[in-house]
Design an enzyme around this catalytic site. Structure first.
Site, PDB file in Angstrom:
ATOM      1  N   THR A  17       0.842  -1.210   0.000  1.00 55.39           N
ATOM      2  CA  THR A  17       0.000   0.000   0.000  1.00 55.39           C
ATOM      3  C   THR A  17       0.870   1.250   0.000  1.00 55.39           C
ATOM      4  O   THR A  17       0.742   2.122  -0.862  1.00 55.39           O
ATOM      5  CB  THR A  17      -0.916  -0.006   1.253  1.00 55.39           C
ATOM      6  N   VAL A  18       1.769   1.355   0.969  1.00 53.88           N
ATOM      7  CA  VAL A  18       2.548   2.592   1.107  1.00 53.88           C
ATOM      8  C   VAL A  18       3.604   2.691   0.003  1.00 53.88           C
ATOM      9  O   VAL A  18       3.778   3.759  -0.611  1.00 53.88           O
ATOM     10  CB  VAL A  18       3.203   2.673   2.513  1.00 53.88           C
ATOM     11  N   LYS A 110       6.236   1.802  12.417  1.00 50.46           N
ATOM     12  CA  LYS A 110       6.026   2.102  13.845  1.00 50.46           C
ATOM     13  C   LYS A 110       6.269   0.896  14.733  1.00 50.46           C
ATOM     14  O   LYS A 110       6.719   1.036  15.864  1.00 50.46           O
ATOM     15  CB  LYS A 110       4.616   2.635  14.071  1.00 50.46           C
ATOM     16  N   VAL A 137       3.588   7.774  12.392  1.00 53.53           N
ATOM     17  CA  VAL A 137       2.463   8.176  13.253  1.00 53.53           C
ATOM     18  C   VAL A 137       1.483   9.011  12.455  1.00 53.53           C
ATOM     19  O   VAL A 137       1.846  10.064  11.915  1.00 53.53           O
ATOM     20  CB  VAL A 137       2.949   8.985  14.485  1.00 53.53           C
ATOM     21  N   ILE A 141      -0.591  13.275   8.566  1.00 51.24           N
ATOM     22  CA  ILE A 141      -0.524  14.409   9.517  1.00 51.24           C
ATOM     23  C   ILE A 141       0.922  14.661   9.942  1.00 51.24           C
ATOM     24  O   ILE A 141       1.593  13.769  10.433  1.00 51.24           O
ATOM     25  CB  ILE A 141      -1.352  14.125  10.792  1.00 51.24           C
ATOM     26  N   GLY A 192      -7.276  -0.344   2.442  1.00 50.30           N
ATOM     27  CA  GLY A 192      -5.828  -0.235   2.691  1.00 50.30           C
ATOM     28  C   GLY A 192      -5.480   0.444   4.004  1.00 50.30           C
ATOM     29  O   GLY A 192      -4.332   0.795   4.258  1.00 50.30           O
ATOM     30  N   ASP A 206      -1.473  -1.039  17.346  1.00 50.87           N
ATOM     31  CA  ASP A 206      -0.979  -0.070  16.368  1.00 50.87           C
ATOM     32  C   ASP A 206      -0.999   1.334  16.994  1.00 50.87           C
ATOM     33  O   ASP A 206      -0.012   2.078  16.918  1.00 50.87           O
ATOM     34  CB  ASP A 206      -1.860  -0.117  15.105  1.00 50.87           C
ATOM     35  N   LYS A 210       2.169   4.061  18.276  1.00 48.00           N
ATOM     36  CA  LYS A 210       2.238   5.491  17.950  1.00 48.00           C
ATOM     37  C   LYS A 210       2.328   6.332  19.227  1.00 48.00           C
ATOM     38  O   LYS A 210       3.060   7.316  19.281  1.00 48.00           O
ATOM     39  CB  LYS A 210       1.023   5.881  17.118  1.00 48.00           C
TER      40      LYS A 210
HETATM   41  P1  NAP Z   1       1.867  -4.049   2.759  1.00 49.99           P
HETATM   42  O1  NAP Z   1       0.791  -3.533   1.887  1.00 49.99           O
HETATM   43  O2  NAP Z   1       1.654  -5.348   3.462  1.00 49.99           O
HETATM   44  O3  NAP Z   1       3.209  -4.152   1.863  1.00 49.99           O
HETATM   45  C1  NAP Z   1       4.385  -4.725   2.331  1.00 49.99           C
HETATM   46  C2  NAP Z   1       5.399  -4.758   1.165  1.00 49.99           C
HETATM   47  O4  NAP Z   1       6.661  -5.131   1.693  1.00 49.99           O
HETATM   48  C3  NAP Z   1       5.061  -5.762   0.065  1.00 49.99           C
HETATM   49  O5  NAP Z   1       5.415  -5.234  -1.182  1.00 49.99           O
HETATM   50  C4  NAP Z   1       5.943  -6.970   0.395  1.00 49.99           C
HETATM   51  O6  NAP Z   1       6.375  -7.698  -0.742  1.00 49.99           O
HETATM   52  C5  NAP Z   1       7.148  -6.290   1.019  1.00 49.99           C
HETATM   53  N1  NAP Z   1       7.801  -7.154   2.016  1.00 49.99           N
HETATM   54  C6  NAP Z   1       7.287  -7.593   3.184  1.00 49.99           C
HETATM   55  N2  NAP Z   1       8.189  -8.345   3.834  1.00 49.99           N
HETATM   56  C7  NAP Z   1       9.291  -8.381   3.057  1.00 49.99           C
HETATM   57  C8  NAP Z   1      10.560  -9.009   3.178  1.00 49.99           C
HETATM   58  N3  NAP Z   1      10.867  -9.757   4.229  1.00 49.99           N
HETATM   59  N4  NAP Z   1      11.466  -8.811   2.196  1.00 49.99           N
HETATM   60  C9  NAP Z   1      11.165  -8.063   1.114  1.00 49.99           C
HETATM   61  N5  NAP Z   1       9.972  -7.446   0.940  1.00 49.99           N
HETATM   62  C10 NAP Z   1       9.054  -7.619   1.900  1.00 49.99           C
HETATM   63  O7  NAP Z   1       2.239  -2.993   3.895  1.00 49.99           O
HETATM   64  P2  NAP Z   1       1.846  -1.448   3.950  1.00 49.99           P
HETATM   65  O8  NAP Z   1       0.434  -1.273   4.417  1.00 49.99           O
HETATM   66  O9  NAP Z   1       2.279  -0.756   2.721  1.00 49.99           O
HETATM   67  O10 NAP Z   1       2.725  -0.960   5.203  1.00 49.99           O
HETATM   68  C11 NAP Z   1       4.116  -0.788   5.087  1.00 49.99           C
HETATM   69  C12 NAP Z   1       4.645  -0.080   6.325  1.00 49.99           C
HETATM   70  O11 NAP Z   1       4.052   1.199   6.435  1.00 49.99           O
HETATM   71  C13 NAP Z   1       4.348  -0.783   7.647  1.00 49.99           C
HETATM   72  O12 NAP Z   1       5.422  -0.565   8.518  1.00 49.99           O
HETATM   73  C14 NAP Z   1       3.106  -0.065   8.149  1.00 49.99           C
HETATM   74  O13 NAP Z   1       2.959  -0.124   9.551  1.00 49.99           O
HETATM   75  C15 NAP Z   1       3.425   1.340   7.708  1.00 49.99           C
HETATM   76  N6  NAP Z   1       2.260   2.215   7.539  1.00 49.99           N
HETATM   77  C16 NAP Z   1       1.207   1.791   6.786  1.00 49.99           C
HETATM   78  C17 NAP Z   1       0.134   2.661   6.600  1.00 49.99           C
HETATM   79  C18 NAP Z   1      -1.061   2.249   5.774  1.00 49.99           C
HETATM   80  O14 NAP Z   1      -1.997   3.049   5.676  1.00 49.99           O
HETATM   81  N7  NAP Z   1      -1.072   1.082   5.168  1.00 49.99           N
HETATM   82  C19 NAP Z   1       0.156   3.934   7.188  1.00 49.99           C
HETATM   83  C20 NAP Z   1       1.272   4.330   7.934  1.00 49.99           C
HETATM   84  C21 NAP Z   1       2.325   3.456   8.098  1.00 49.99           C
HETATM   85  P3  NAP Z   1       5.347  -8.484  -1.688  1.00 49.99           P
HETATM   86  O15 NAP Z   1       4.645  -7.408  -2.473  1.00 49.99           O
HETATM   87  O16 NAP Z   1       6.192  -9.344  -2.550  1.00 49.99           O
HETATM   88  O17 NAP Z   1       4.439  -9.239  -0.781  1.00 49.99           O
HETATM   89  N1  HSE Z   2      -3.297   0.593  10.238  1.00 47.94           N
HETATM   90  C1  HSE Z   2      -3.037   1.938  10.566  1.00 47.94           C
HETATM   91  C2  HSE Z   2      -4.310   2.671  10.857  1.00 47.94           C
HETATM   92  C3  HSE Z   2      -2.371   2.669   9.434  1.00 47.94           C
HETATM   93  O1  HSE Z   2      -5.376   2.094  10.658  1.00 47.94           O
HETATM   94  O2  HSE Z   2      -4.232   3.816  11.307  1.00 47.94           O
HETATM   95  C4  HSE Z   2      -0.921   2.693   9.635  1.00 47.94           C
HETATM   96  O3  HSE Z   2      -0.556   3.461  10.726  1.00 47.94           O
END
Ligand code: NAP
Ligand code: HSE
Length: 432
Positions: A17-18, A110, A137, A141, A192, A206, A210
C-alpha cells in the site's frame, strides 16, 4: 535543469500500500518539481519485495525489482533507503546495515520504532545520517516534525487523540450506519487502512506503538510499546455505542500520553468523548491529535491517518528533507532527543471518569446495593441511568466522577460478587 544535475538514487523496500503510493508520488513529481524544491533530481532505482516474480503494474521497466537485499545494500549509488515493508525483521537489520553503510533511511515502520527506536536512532547518530519517520504516526498528519522542531520551545505535558484510522473507521460505521464489526473491518482492509494482520489495529497495538513514539519525543524520555497500557475495540458492542450516544458521547479509540509529576501515563483504550468535543466529529479513517504545551497552549492536528497516498505524502516529505540535508551538509541534524529517564505510571494510578454498564435483576433494593459498593470503594457517581430490559435483566449505566482506576477495579470485583448482579458488561473511560 541541466543534464548533469546530481541524481539521488532511492531504493524502496516494499511495494505494498505505502510503497505503491511512494512510487506513484515520486514518479508523478519527477519532472522539474523535485529539482525546484531540492536543487537535485530523485530517482527510484531499485525496489525490494518478497516475491520478485509477482506481476507489478505500471512500474517503469528500467527499475530493478529484486528479492535480494544484497542488490540494494551493495549498490554505492543508492543514498536513500525507504523502508515500507513493515515488521521487525528483516526491517531492523536492513535499516541498521543501511545506516552503517552510510545510507540515509526513511521509514513508516512504527512496529519497529516503538520497540527498537533507541538502537536505530543511535546508529543514525553514530553514522551522522538521517533516520526520518514522519509516516510512522498518523499517516499524512505532520506530527513528528512539529514536536521535534516547531514546538521544541515548549514543555509538553499532554498528547491525546485518535491515531488509528482502521478503528476510527470501524467505530464510525458501527455508529452512523449500524454496520456490524466484521463488515466494517472488511471494508477498512479493502481500503488499505488496516495492517496486513488487522489484530494490531483492532486490539489497540498499532495505536499503542504510535503513543510510545509520540511520548518519547514529547517528553524526552524513552517510552516503548510494553510501557503502554492497551485495550482495543473488540469488546465494544453496538449497545455500548447506543447508550453512549444517548448519554451525549461518541465512542472513540483514544491514545493518551501525559507527563505528570508522578511519571508518564501512556495508554490506549476506548473512550467516551462528549459530542461537543472536536474529537467526537473526527470520523472515518481521519486521525486527530491534541498537543498541550506550556507556551503554545493547545494545538490540534487533523488529517488522514492511513492509506496509500496520505502515508506516501509523509514519506516523500521525509525523502525531500533528506535530500536537502545532503545538499546543505546537515545530515543527522535532528536526532534522538531522549535525554531524561522518567518513570512510567501504572494504570491503577490514573484518574478518570468511567462509564459502567451493569446487567442486574430488576427489583427493589438493587440500585441501593450497587450504589453501596461504589460508595465503599471511594467511587463517586455522577449519573445512574436504567436502560432496557435484556434477556430478563435490567441494564444499568453508571457514569462516575473522576476516580482512581484501582478503585473502579475494586468496585467491579465487588459488583461481580453481588447476587443481584448478572454481570458487569462494560467499563469504558470517559473524557473529562
Ligand atoms: P503491505 O501492503 O503489506 O506491503 C508490504 C510490502 O513489503 C510488500 O510489497 C511486500 O512484498 C514487502 N515485504 C514484506 N516483507 C518483506 C521481506 N521480508 N522482504 C522483502 N519485501 C518484503 O504494507 P503497507 O500497508 O504498505 O505498510 C508498510 C509499512 O508502512 C508498515 O510498517 C506499516 O505499519 C506502515 N504504515 C502503513 C500505513 C497504511 O496506511 N497502510 C500507514 C502508515 C504506516 P510483496 O509485495 O512481494 O508481498
Ligand atoms: N493501520 C493503521 C491505521 C495505518 O489504521 O491507522 C498505519 O498506521
Amino acid at each position: 535543469m541541466s543534464d548533469n544535475t546530481k541524481v539521488h538514487k532511492i531504493a524502496l523496500l516494499g511495494l505494498g500500500t505505502v510503497g505503491t503510493g511512494v512510487y506513484k508520488l515520486v514518479e508523478e513529481r519527477q519532472k522539474d518539481e523535485f529539482y525546484f524544491k531540492t536543487g537535485t533530481r530523485l530517482e527510484i532505482s531499485k525496489i525490494l519485495v518478497r516475491d520478485a516474480k509477482k506481476k507489478r503494474a505500471n512500474i517503469l521497466p528500467q527499475i530493478t525489482i529484486t528479492d535480494q537485499w544484497s542488490d540494494i545494500i551493495n549498490d554505492p549509488e543508492i543514498d536513500i533507503i525507504v523502508e515500507v515493508m513493515g515488521g521487525i525483521e528483516p526491517a531492523r537489520s536492513y535499516i541498521l546495515e543501511a545506516l552503517n553503510a552510510g545510507k540515509n533511511v526513511v521509514t513508516a515502520n512504527k512496529d519497529l520504532l516503538a520497540v527498537h527506536g533507541k538502537e536505530l536512532l543511535d546508529a543514525a547518530k553514530e553514522n551522522k545520517r538521517d533516520l526520518l519517520f514522519e509516516a510512522s504516526v498518523a499517516g499524512a498528519i505532520p506530527i513528528i516534525r512539529p514536536l521535534k522542531q516547531c514546538l521544541a520551545g515548549n514543555h509538553i505535558d499532554e498528547i491525546m487523540g485518535i491515531v488509528n484510522g482502521t478503528t476510527n473507521y470501524i467505530l464510525t460505521k458501527m455508529t452512523a450506519e449500524g454496520m456490524d464489526f466484521a463488515q466494517a473491518l472488511a471494508k477498512a482492509t479493502e481500503l488499505g487502512y488496516a495492517e496486513a494482520d488487522p489484530t494490531s489495529d483492532i486490539e489497540g497495538y498499532d495505536a499503542a506503538r504510535k503513543v510510545a513514539i509520540l511520548a518519547s519525543i514529547a517528553f524526552h524520555s524513552r517510552v516503548v510499546l510494553d510501557d503502554v497500557y492497551v485495550e482495543g475495540i473488540t469488546a465494544i458492542s453496538a449497545q455500548d455505542i447506543r447508550y453512549a450516544n444517548e448519554a451525549g458521547y461518541a465512542m472513540k479509540l483514544i491514545g493518551v500520553a501525559k507527563n505528570t509529576p508522578s511519571g508518564i501515563e501512556a495508554r490506549v483504550h476506548p473512550m467516551l468523548i462528549p459530542l461537543s468535543h472536536p474529537l467526537a466529529t473526527v470520523n472515518d479513517s481521519f486521525n486527530a491529535i491534541f498537543v498541550h504545551g506550556d507556551a503554545a497552549g493547545e494545538v490540534m492536528f487533523y488529517g488522514k491517518g492511513a492509506g496509500e497516498l496520505p502515508t506516501a505524502s509523509a514519506v516523500v516529505g521525509d525523502i525531500i528533507d533528506v535530500v536537502r540535508n545532503i545538499q546543505y551538509g546537515s545530515l543527522g541534524r535532528i536526532s534522538c532527543s531522549c535525554y531524561k529517564n522518567l518513570p512510567i505510571k501504572s494504570i491503577d494510578d490514573i484518574e478518570s471518569r468511567y462509564f459502567i454498564r451493569v446487567s442486574c435483576q430488576d427489583q427493589t433494593g438493587v440500585l441501593g446495593k450497587i450504589a453501596t459498593v461504589f460508595g465503599d470503594n471511594e467511587v463517586s457517581i455522577s449519573q445512574f441511568i436504567q436502560k432496557d430490559i435484556v434477556d430478563g435483566n435490567a441494564e444499568l449505566v453508571i457514569i462516575t466522577h473522576k476516580v482512581f482506576e484501582r478503585d473502579i477495579r475494586k468496585s467491579v470485583d465487588a459488583l461481580n460478587k453481588l447476587d443481584v448482579v448478572h454481570k458487569v458488561s462494560s467499563i469504558i473511560r470517559v473524557y473529562g
